[in-house]
Write a protein that holds these residues in place. Structure first.
Motif, PDB file in Angstrom:
ATOM      1  N   ARG A   1       0.898  -1.246   0.076  1.00  0.00           N
ATOM      2  CA  ARG A   1       0.008   0.092   0.039  1.00  0.00           C
ATOM      3  C   ARG A   1       0.887   1.413   0.228  1.00  0.00           C
ATOM      4  NH1 ARG A   1      -4.176  -1.180  -1.933  1.00  0.00           N
ATOM      5  NH2 ARG A   1      -5.736  -2.410  -0.909  1.00  0.00           N
ATOM      6  N   ARG A   2       0.485   2.360  -0.823  1.00  0.00           N
ATOM      7  CA  ARG A   2       1.271   3.516  -0.712  1.00  0.00           C
ATOM      8  C   ARG A   2       1.433   4.144   0.638  1.00  0.00           C
ATOM      9  NH1 ARG A   2       2.756   6.299  -4.849  1.00  0.00           N
ATOM     10  NH2 ARG A   2       2.035   4.976  -6.522  1.00  0.00           N
ATOM     11  N   ASP A   3       0.294   4.365   1.150  1.00  0.00           N
ATOM     12  CA  ASP A   3       0.445   4.935   2.356  1.00  0.00           C
ATOM     13  C   ASP A   3       1.306   4.168   3.553  1.00  0.00           C
ATOM     14  OD1 ASP A   3      -1.314   2.878   2.484  1.00  0.00           O
ATOM     15  OD2 ASP A   3      -2.617   3.657   4.349  1.00  0.00           O
ATOM     16  N   VAL A   4       1.435   2.847   3.426  1.00  0.00           N
ATOM     17  CA  VAL A   4       2.367   1.950   4.431  1.00  0.00           C
ATOM     18  C   VAL A   4       3.916   2.449   3.925  1.00  0.00           C
ATOM     19  CG1 VAL A   4       2.971  -0.254   4.993  1.00  0.00           C
ATOM     20  CG2 VAL A   4       0.533   0.208   4.981  1.00  0.00           C
ATOM     21  N   TYR A   5       3.992   2.388   2.560  1.00  0.00           N
ATOM     22  CA  TYR A   5       5.365   2.712   1.930  1.00  0.00           C
ATOM     23  C   TYR A   5       5.772   3.896   2.305  1.00  0.00           C
ATOM     24  CZ  TYR A   5       8.920   3.280  -1.487  1.00  0.00           C
ATOM     25  OH  TYR A   5      10.187   3.429  -1.914  1.00  0.00           O
ATOM     26  N   LEU A   6       5.159   5.059   2.440  1.00  0.00           N
ATOM     27  CA  LEU A   6       5.100   6.197   2.516  1.00  0.00           C
ATOM     28  C   LEU A   6       5.640   6.226   4.260  1.00  0.00           C
ATOM     29  CD1 LEU A   6       2.893   8.191   0.463  1.00  0.00           C
ATOM     30  CD2 LEU A   6       5.642   8.140   0.201  1.00  0.00           C
ATOM     31  N   TRP A   7       4.918   5.799   5.192  1.00  0.00           N
ATOM     32  CA  TRP A   7       5.076   5.703   6.377  1.00  0.00           C
ATOM     33  C   TRP A   7       6.288   5.104   6.733  1.00  0.00           C
ATOM     34  CZ3 TRP A   7       5.235   1.482   9.884  1.00  0.00           C
ATOM     35  CH2 TRP A   7       5.383   1.876  11.080  1.00  0.00           C
ATOM     36  N   THR A   8       6.673   4.177   6.117  1.00  0.00           N
ATOM     37  CA  THR A   8       7.938   3.520   6.330  1.00  0.00           C
ATOM     38  C   THR A   8       9.115   4.418   6.118  1.00  0.00           C
ATOM     39  OG1 THR A   8       7.094   1.254   5.722  1.00  0.00           O
ATOM     40  CG2 THR A   8       9.417   1.397   5.879  1.00  0.00           C
ATOM     41  N   TYR A   9       9.090   5.029   4.951  1.00  0.00           N
ATOM     42  CA  TYR A   9      10.107   5.813   4.723  1.00  0.00           C
ATOM     43  C   TYR A   9      10.168   7.348   5.064  1.00  0.00           C
ATOM     44  CZ  TYR A   9      11.603   1.675   2.226  1.00  0.00           C
ATOM     45  OH  TYR A   9      12.046   0.548   2.314  1.00  0.00           O
TER      46      TYR A   9
END
Length: 119
Positions: free
Chosen positions: A99-107
């Motif tokens: 998920r895009r939001d999970v990816y952005l939260w990770t980085y």
């Protein structure tokens, strides 16, 4: 190399571009498979066939006997065929890891630079 189709979804979908590319390929290949509902109460189990091959897809558990969906978290071509039978969006069945939001939260945090070995 990007094609015109890549420009449509890159940066705009709910999942990461690499997962979207893999899913789009599965969508293309899914048109050759025929999904038949197994008559279970949850409408979750399908037999997907393209003679002589047959696979069992469980939409509720997000599994396929080819094991691709189980291992990578992105619906395989068999699962996409079963999801089309349900009129469901395959993007909704991609693992949350993509998920895009999970990816952005990770980085979202940056990595602080460090000194070299000589210090």
């Amino acid at each position: 190399m990007k094609t015109n189709n890549d420009a449509v979804w890159v940066g705009r979908g709910p999942i990461t571009p690499s997962a979207q590319r893999k899913l789009e390929l599965a969508k293309t290949h899914s048109r050759w498979w025929i999904a038949k509902w197994a008559k279970d109460a949850d409408k979750a189990i399908y037999q997907v066939a393209k003679q002589p091959e047959k696979y069992v897809v469980n939409v509720k558990e997000r599994t396929c006997t080819c094991r691709e969906w189980d291992l990578c978290g992105i619906p395989c071509e068999h699962a996409v065929s079963a999801l089309a039978h349900l009129c469901a969006k395959p993007e909704d069945y991609v693992s949350t890891f993509y998920r895009r939001d999970v990816y952005l939260w990770t980085y979202e945090d940056f990595i602080h630079p460090t000194n070299g070995d000589n210090l």
